[in-house]
Design a protein around this motif. Structure first.
Motif, PDB file in Angstrom:
ATOM      1  N   ARG A   1       0.820  -1.212   0.000  1.00 18.27           N
ATOM      2  CA  ARG A   1       0.000   0.000   0.000  1.00 18.27           C
ATOM      3  C   ARG A   1       0.851   1.259   0.000  1.00 18.27           C
ATOM      4  O   ARG A   1       0.501   2.257  -0.637  1.00 18.27           O
ATOM      5  N   GLU A   2       1.970   1.217   0.705  1.00 24.22           N
ATOM      6  CA  GLU A   2       2.876   2.373   0.691  1.00 24.22           C
ATOM      7  C   GLU A   2       3.418   2.616  -0.706  1.00 24.22           C
ATOM      8  O   GLU A   2       3.463   3.759  -1.177  1.00 24.22           O
ATOM      9  N   LEU A   3       3.841   1.553  -1.365  1.00 19.82           N
ATOM     10  CA  LEU A   3       4.370   1.701  -2.717  1.00 19.82           C
ATOM     11  C   LEU A   3       3.304   2.223  -3.674  1.00 19.82           C
ATOM     12  O   LEU A   3       3.556   3.128  -4.482  1.00 19.82           O
ATOM     13  N   ALA A   4       2.110   1.641  -3.597  1.00 18.90           N
ATOM     14  CA  ALA A   4       1.029   2.075  -4.479  1.00 18.90           C
ATOM     15  C   ALA A   4       0.724   3.548  -4.266  1.00 18.90           C
ATOM     16  O   ALA A   4       0.591   4.325  -5.231  1.00 18.90           O
ATOM     17  N   ALA A   5       0.605   3.961  -3.005  1.00 20.26           N
ATOM     18  CA  ALA A   5       0.306   5.371  -2.710  1.00 20.26           C
ATOM     19  C   ALA A   5       1.409   6.292  -3.231  1.00 20.26           C
ATOM     20  O   ALA A   5       1.137   7.368  -3.786  1.00 20.26           O
TER      21      ALA A   5
ATOM     22  N   THR B   1      -6.269  -8.691 -10.519  1.00 19.91           N
ATOM     23  CA  THR B   1      -5.613  -7.554 -11.163  1.00 19.91           C
ATOM     24  C   THR B   1      -6.462  -6.293 -11.080  1.00 19.91           C
ATOM     25  O   THR B   1      -5.968  -5.228 -10.701  1.00 19.91           O
ATOM     26  N   VAL B   2      -7.737  -6.404 -11.433  1.00 16.05           N
ATOM     27  CA  VAL B   2      -8.615  -5.229 -11.396  1.00 16.05           C
ATOM     28  C   VAL B   2      -8.654  -4.640  -9.995  1.00 16.05           C
ATOM     29  O   VAL B   2      -8.615  -3.417  -9.818  1.00 16.05           O
ATOM     30  N   GLN B   3      -8.699  -5.483  -8.982  1.00 17.41           N
ATOM     31  CA  GLN B   3      -8.788  -4.981  -7.604  1.00 17.41           C
ATOM     32  C   GLN B   3      -7.503  -4.309  -7.132  1.00 17.41           C
ATOM     33  O   GLN B   3      -7.483  -3.678  -6.079  1.00 17.41           O
ATOM     34  N   ALA B   4      -6.437  -4.461  -7.880  1.00 13.54           N
ATOM     35  CA  ALA B   4      -5.164  -3.818  -7.541  1.00 13.54           C
ATOM     36  C   ALA B   4      -5.023  -2.447  -8.193  1.00 13.54           C
ATOM     37  O   ALA B   4      -3.976  -1.814  -8.061  1.00 13.54           O
ATOM     38  N   LEU B   5      -6.081  -1.986  -8.866  1.00 13.65           N
ATOM     39  CA  LEU B   5      -6.035  -0.700  -9.566  1.00 13.65           C
ATOM     40  C   LEU B   5      -6.937   0.308  -8.860  1.00 13.65           C
ATOM     41  O   LEU B   5      -8.017  -0.039  -8.374  1.00 13.65           O
ATOM     42  N   PRO B   6      -6.521   1.585  -8.821  1.00 13.71           N
ATOM     43  CA  PRO B   6      -7.394   2.608  -8.230  1.00 13.71           C
ATOM     44  C   PRO B   6      -8.678   2.751  -9.036  1.00 13.71           C
ATOM     45  O   PRO B   6      -8.760   2.360 -10.204  1.00 13.71           O
ATOM     46  N   ALA B   7      -9.691   3.327  -8.388  1.00 15.39           N
ATOM     47  CA  ALA B   7     -11.042   3.349  -8.946  1.00 15.39           C
ATOM     48  C   ALA B   7     -11.113   3.964 -10.341  1.00 15.39           C
ATOM     49  O   ALA B   7     -11.870   3.504 -11.193  1.00 15.39           O
ATOM     50  N   ASN B   8     -10.322   5.002 -10.600  1.00 15.08           N
ATOM     51  CA  ASN B   8     -10.429   5.683 -11.891  1.00 15.08           C
ATOM     52  C   ASN B   8      -9.894   4.845 -13.045  1.00 15.08           C
ATOM     53  O   ASN B   8     -10.213   5.101 -14.208  1.00 15.08           O
ATOM     54  N   LEU B   9      -9.100   3.817 -12.751  1.00 19.37           N
ATOM     55  CA  LEU B   9      -8.560   2.962 -13.809  1.00 19.37           C
ATOM     56  C   LEU B   9      -9.365   1.682 -14.025  1.00 19.37           C
ATOM     57  O   LEU B   9      -9.227   1.030 -15.060  1.00 19.37           O
TER      58      LEU B   9
ATOM     59  N   GLN C   1      -8.763   1.612   2.254  1.00 18.44           N
ATOM     60  CA  GLN C   1      -7.408   1.835   1.762  1.00 18.44           C
ATOM     61  C   GLN C   1      -6.914   0.556   1.090  1.00 18.44           C
ATOM     62  O   GLN C   1      -7.087  -0.542   1.597  1.00 18.44           O
ATOM     63  N   GLY C   2      -6.306   0.701  -0.039  1.00 21.13           N
ATOM     64  CA  GLY C   2      -5.797  -0.455  -0.754  1.00 21.13           C
ATOM     65  C   GLY C   2      -4.466  -0.126  -1.400  1.00 21.13           C
ATOM     66  O   GLY C   2      -3.914   0.942  -1.144  1.00 21.13           O
ATOM     67  N   PRO C   3      -3.977  -1.004  -2.224  1.00 19.95           N
ATOM     68  CA  PRO C   3      -4.580  -2.255  -2.685  1.00 19.95           C
ATOM     69  C   PRO C   3      -4.466  -3.388  -1.662  1.00 19.95           C
ATOM     70  O   PRO C   3      -3.596  -3.320  -0.809  1.00 19.95           O
ATOM     71  N   PRO C   4      -5.357  -4.407  -1.820  1.00 22.55           N
ATOM     72  CA  PRO C   4      -6.424  -4.480  -2.813  1.00 22.55           C
ATOM     73  C   PRO C   4      -7.595  -3.568  -2.471  1.00 22.55           C
ATOM     74  O   PRO C   4      -7.838  -3.283  -1.304  1.00 22.55           O
ATOM     75  N   TRP C   5      -8.308  -3.165  -3.545  1.00 13.38           N
ATOM     76  CA  TRP C   5      -9.558  -2.437  -3.399  1.00 13.38           C
ATOM     77  C   TRP C   5     -10.681  -3.370  -3.841  1.00 13.38           C
ATOM     78  O   TRP C   5     -10.883  -3.569  -5.052  1.00 13.38           O
ATOM     79  N   PRO C   6     -11.404  -3.994  -2.906  1.00 16.72           N
ATOM     80  CA  PRO C   6     -12.488  -4.893  -3.304  1.00 16.72           C
ATOM     81  C   PRO C   6     -13.454  -4.205  -4.274  1.00 16.72           C
ATOM     82  O   PRO C   6     -13.745  -3.008  -4.135  1.00 16.72           O
ATOM     83  N   VAL C   7     -13.950  -4.958  -5.228  1.00 20.35           N
ATOM     84  CA  VAL C   7     -14.792  -4.400  -6.279  1.00 20.35           C
ATOM     85  C   VAL C   7     -16.258  -4.694  -5.991  1.00 20.35           C
ATOM     86  O   VAL C   7     -16.595  -5.608  -5.225  1.00 20.35           O
ATOM     87  N   THR C   8     -17.130  -3.936  -6.601  1.00 24.02           N
ATOM     88  CA  THR C   8     -18.565  -4.159  -6.482  1.00 24.02           C
ATOM     89  C   THR C   8     -19.069  -4.941  -7.692  1.00 24.02           C
ATOM     90  O   THR C   8     -18.415  -4.990  -8.742  1.00 24.02           O
TER      91      THR C   8
END
Length: 220
Positions: free
Chosen positions: A8-12, A134-142, A175-182
């Motif tokens: 999460r630190e790296l992603a941020a 993979t999708v859950q490892a991407l921020p919402a806008n992507l 806070q992610g990743p992962p960001w669980p999807v709907t």
């Protein structure tokens, strides 16, 4: 430092720099140096994939498969063992190089590629596409664009299997990743031209009882 906290630190850090995909390579480089690990690298095929295949195996003879975000190659090697002519790609050059070293005699074609700028020959080219985490490892806008791109890999009559962490529509994004999807987000695959054949919403049978979505789509 716990693996997910470092991830999460790296992603941020990379998102702040305007490079929301750059952290994948940084994470794999740290793992290569022995300075950390990749949290999703289980060193074996995904258990939810194996479970699905036992119940719903598909025809593989003469069929092409693609693994999105192939990581260290466990799932791609499994698809090849089942009989698919398999390709796997990852945006991380270090991940692909490590996979080739891990499987020197592999029959899988491993490629360094960005799903947002994939090889032109991959458009509607694969009979089976596998997307796990993979999708859950991407921020919402992507995520919407990623879903559309992944759908484009599926050939007419082909299928896409998606496995992801899930959350309710009214559940705040953590806070992610992962960001669980709907489920609404995953409905983007239908909006991209695929038909939903099955959708499972379940909790892992063991702690920490993570909520998962597992969906199968088909291109008419």
């Amino acid at each position: 430092m716990p693996d997910r906290l470092r991830t999460r630190e790296l992603a941020a850090e990379f998102i702040r720099k305007g490079d929301p995909l750059g952290w994948f390579e940084a994470l794999y480089q740290e793992a290569e140096r022995g300075d950390g690990t990749v949290p999703w690298a289980d060193q074996e095929p995904n258990a939810r994939l194996i479970e699905f295949w036992k119940a719903h195996s598909l025809e593989t003879a003469g069929k092409r498969a693609l693994v999105v975000g192939s990581g260290f190659g466990d799932d791609a090697e499994q698809l090849a063992a089942w009989g698919f002519k398999t390709s796997g790609f990852d945006i991380s050059k270090t991940a692909i190089e490590a996979t080739r070293k891990r499987y020197p005699e592999t029959r899988v074609e491993y490629v360094v590629a960005d799903m947002f700028q994939p090889p032109a020959g991959w458009l509607r080219a694969f009979d089976f596409v596998l997307e796990i985490y993979t999708v859950q490892a991407l921020p919402a806008n992507l995520r919407p664009g990623a879903i559309e791109k992944i759908a484009q890999f599926v050939a007419p009559g082909g299928r896409l299997l998606v496995i992801a962490r899930g959350r309710a529509e009214d559940e705040p994004e953590r806070q992610g990743p992962p960001w669980p999807v709907t489920r609404e987000e995953l409905d983007g695959f239908r909006r991209a031209g695929l038909a939903e054949e099955s959708f499972e919403d379940y909790a892992e049978p063991e702690p920490p009882w993570v909520r998962r979505f597992r969906a199968l789509y088909r291109r008419p």
